[in-house]
Design a protein around this motif. Sequence first.
Motif, PDB file in Angstrom:
ATOM      1  N   CYS A 128       4.405  69.747  36.746  1.00  0.00           N
ATOM      2  CA  CYS A 128       5.831  70.088  36.729  1.00  0.00           C
ATOM      3  C   CYS A 128       5.992  71.589  36.538  1.00  0.00           C
ATOM      4  O   CYS A 128       5.003  72.321  36.411  1.00  0.00           O
ATOM      5  N   SER A 130       7.887  72.772  34.021  1.00  0.00           N
ATOM      6  CA  SER A 130       8.447  72.943  32.680  1.00  0.00           C
ATOM      7  C   SER A 130       7.359  73.059  31.620  1.00  0.00           C
ATOM      8  O   SER A 130       6.179  72.870  31.902  1.00  0.00           O
ATOM      9  N   SER A 131       7.799  73.352  30.414  1.00  0.00           N
ATOM     10  CA  SER A 131       6.877  73.392  29.266  1.00  0.00           C
ATOM     11  C   SER A 131       7.601  72.797  28.076  1.00  0.00           C
ATOM     12  O   SER A 131       7.887  73.497  27.102  1.00  0.00           O
ATOM     13  N   CYS A 132       7.922  71.522  28.152  1.00  0.00           N
ATOM     14  CA  CYS A 132       8.685  70.893  27.063  1.00  0.00           C
ATOM     15  C   CYS A 132       7.802  70.843  25.809  1.00  0.00           C
ATOM     16  O   CYS A 132       6.635  70.469  25.895  1.00  0.00           O
ATOM     17  N   PHE A 134       7.621  68.948  23.329  1.00  0.00           N
ATOM     18  CA  PHE A 134       7.178  67.663  22.768  1.00  0.00           C
ATOM     19  C   PHE A 134       6.128  66.994  23.648  1.00  0.00           C
ATOM     20  O   PHE A 134       5.633  65.918  23.346  1.00  0.00           O
ATOM     21  N   CYS A 135       5.794  67.623  24.774  1.00  0.00           N
ATOM     22  CA  CYS A 135       5.070  66.921  25.829  1.00  0.00           C
ATOM     23  C   CYS A 135       3.565  67.174  25.832  1.00  0.00           C
ATOM     24  O   CYS A 135       3.108  68.307  25.740  1.00  0.00           O
ATOM     25  N   THR A 137       1.773  65.377  28.353  1.00  0.00           N
ATOM     26  CA  THR A 137       1.416  65.124  29.757  1.00  0.00           C
ATOM     27  C   THR A 137       1.124  66.424  30.497  1.00  0.00           C
ATOM     28  O   THR A 137       0.246  66.498  31.346  1.00  0.00           O
ATOM     29  N   LYS A 138       1.903  67.458  30.163  1.00  0.00           N
ATOM     30  CA  LYS A 138       1.732  68.758  30.824  1.00  0.00           C
ATOM     31  C   LYS A 138       0.269  69.221  30.742  1.00  0.00           C
ATOM     32  O   LYS A 138      -0.261  69.822  31.671  1.00  0.00           O
ATOM     33  N   GLN A 172       5.851  63.237  37.737  1.00  0.00           N
ATOM     34  CA  GLN A 172       6.223  63.604  36.359  1.00  0.00           C
ATOM     35  C   GLN A 172       7.669  64.088  36.352  1.00  0.00           C
ATOM     36  O   GLN A 172       8.394  63.883  35.406  1.00  0.00           O
ATOM     37  N   ASP A 173       8.080  64.787  37.416  1.00  0.00           N
ATOM     38  CA  ASP A 173       9.461  65.250  37.534  1.00  0.00           C
ATOM     39  C   ASP A 173       9.798  65.306  39.029  1.00  0.00           C
ATOM     40  O   ASP A 173       9.488  66.309  39.694  1.00  0.00           O
ATOM     41  N   ASN A 207      14.455  65.737  36.089  1.00  0.00           N
ATOM     42  CA  ASN A 207      15.017  66.513  34.983  1.00  0.00           C
ATOM     43  C   ASN A 207      16.222  67.305  35.444  1.00  0.00           C
ATOM     44  O   ASN A 207      16.280  67.751  36.588  1.00  0.00           O
ATOM     45  N   ARG A 248      13.891  72.714  26.911  1.00  0.00           N
ATOM     46  CA  ARG A 248      14.582  72.150  28.075  1.00  0.00           C
ATOM     47  C   ARG A 248      15.570  73.210  28.576  1.00  0.00           C
ATOM     48  O   ARG A 248      16.370  73.734  27.808  1.00  0.00           O
TER      49      ARG A 248
HETATM   50  S1  SF4 Z   1       8.275  66.265  29.685  1.00  0.00           S
HETATM   51 FE1  SF4 Z   1       8.046  66.144  31.917  1.00  0.00          FE
HETATM   52  S2  SF4 Z   1       9.036  68.033  32.648  1.00  0.00           S
HETATM   53 FE2  SF4 Z   1       8.621  68.367  30.469  1.00  0.00          FE
HETATM   54  S3  SF4 Z   1       6.604  69.403  30.410  1.00  0.00           S
HETATM   55 FE3  SF4 Z   1       6.252  67.168  30.222  1.00  0.00          FE
HETATM   56  S4  SF4 Z   1       5.833  66.449  32.295  1.00  0.00           S
HETATM   57 FE4  SF4 Z   1       6.816  68.477  32.454  1.00  0.00          FE
END
Ligand code: SF4
Length: 404
Positions: A128, A130-132, A134-135, A137-138, A172-173, A207, A248
Motif C-alpha cells: 500500500c 500508507s504507513s498506519c 497500528f499496522c 501487514t505493511k 491490502q488497499d 481507504n 491516516r
Molecule cells: S492498515 Fe492497510 S493501508 Fe494502512 S499501512 Fe496497513 S496495509 Fe497499508
Amino acid sequence: MGKILADNGYSVDEKDEGADYDFIVLNTCTVKKATEQSILYRISKLKDMGNRLLVGGCMASANKDLIMGASPNASIISTSNVNMVAEAIAKIESGTRVQEDKYQRTDKSGLIPVSNSVISRIPISEGCLSSCSFCETKFARGPLNSFSQDVLLNAISMNVKAGAKEIELTSQDTGAYGLDKGTNIAELVSRASEIEGRFKIRVGMLNPQHLHKYFDSLLEAYGNERVYKFIHIPVQSGSDSVLKDMGRIYTVDEFRAYCKELERKVPGINIATDIIVGFPTETEEDFNATMDLLKEVKPNIANISKFTKRPHAKASFLRQLDNGVVKRRSIEVSRLSRQLQMEKRKMLIGTKREVLVNEKGAKSFMGRDSYYYEISFLDYVPFGEFINAEILGVSPGSLLARVV
Ligand code: SF4
C-alpha cells in the motif's frame, strides 16, 4: 500457491492437518493478535513435520521469530516469494530447510487461478501507499505494487468464462490500486464491468485517503449494474486527533462527505466501515466522537476491533490504555453497530430483489443482492444462479428471504 504446486505435478489437498501428508503449506495472517495466537498454536501442533512444514503468508514475512519459537525447524516462504513455492517444496524434498524470506517485487497477476467456482477472488495489487501506526501487514507486504491491468482483465474474463458469477477485487488497499502505474481502481472497475458475461463485481476495502484522486470516476463506475452497490471504507475513528496518531491521511469530515455523496449518487448504497477502539491516545471524548459518527453515518456494517499491540507497529510503543477501558468501549460500540445494522435491515423487509446464490451452508443457502446484502434461504434455491427473492425478516448478519 496451490495453483503453482498443482501445475508442477504435486497433488494438492486443502483438508486440515491430521492426514498423512508429505508436506504441509500453512498460510498465515498477522493483522490481529488473536488470529496470530491461533495460528501459532497450529504451527506448534505441526512441529513434528520439521522442515516439511512450509509456513507462508504475512507472519512468515513480518514475524519469522514467532514461527521459529513455535516450530524451530519449520521452513519459511514469505508473501513476496510465493512464485517460488514449487522450488521450495523441491528443496525440502531433497532434505534442505527453506528460508525464502527476502522481499522481492513480483507481479502476481499471472498466478491467479482460473476456477469454476461461483466466487473468484482476484488480487489486484500488493502492499500500500500508507504507513498506519497500528499496522503490521505493511511490514509483510511492503510498498504498493499494482498488477498489470490487462493481465487482471484477462484473468477476470477467463474466470467469468469458466463460470464465475462474482468477481471480488481484493488487496491490502484497493483504493491505492494503480496509483504507482498511472491508473486507478475506478478505471479497473469500469473496464472490468465491460467484460462479457453475467456476473457481479465486488470492490474490496478501500481507504478514504486516495478517494479524492478518482471519486467522480468511481461513482460513474458504480452506475454499471455489474458492480455491487457496496463500498467498504474503513474510517477507524471519529476523532481527527486519533486519525492523525494512527497515520491516516484524511479527516472525519472528508469521510462524512464521501458517505453523503455516495448515498446521493448511488441511492441505497451499502456502506461498510471498520473501527478500532482503544487506540493508545484515544480519550473518552475521542471515543464518543466515534459513537456520534456511527450514529450519524449509520453504516450497514461496522467491523469493530480492539486495538492490540503488533510487534513492529509504531503505536505498540505508546503507553497503552487500561484493558478494562478498551473492553468497555468495544462492548458499547459493538452494541451500537448491531443496533444500527438491525434498524437498517428491518427497513428492507417486504422488498423484492435479485439475488445471486453464492454459498451453501449446512442447512441453508446464502446469496447476495445487488447491494451485497447477505440473504439466507431456508428452502432449496439453485446454487450459482440469479433468482428473485422477497425479504421476509432479519437475523443477526443476514436477511431472511423466500423465492418469488
Ligand atoms: S492498515 Fe492497510 S493501508 Fe494502512 S499501512 Fe496497513 S496495509 Fe497499508
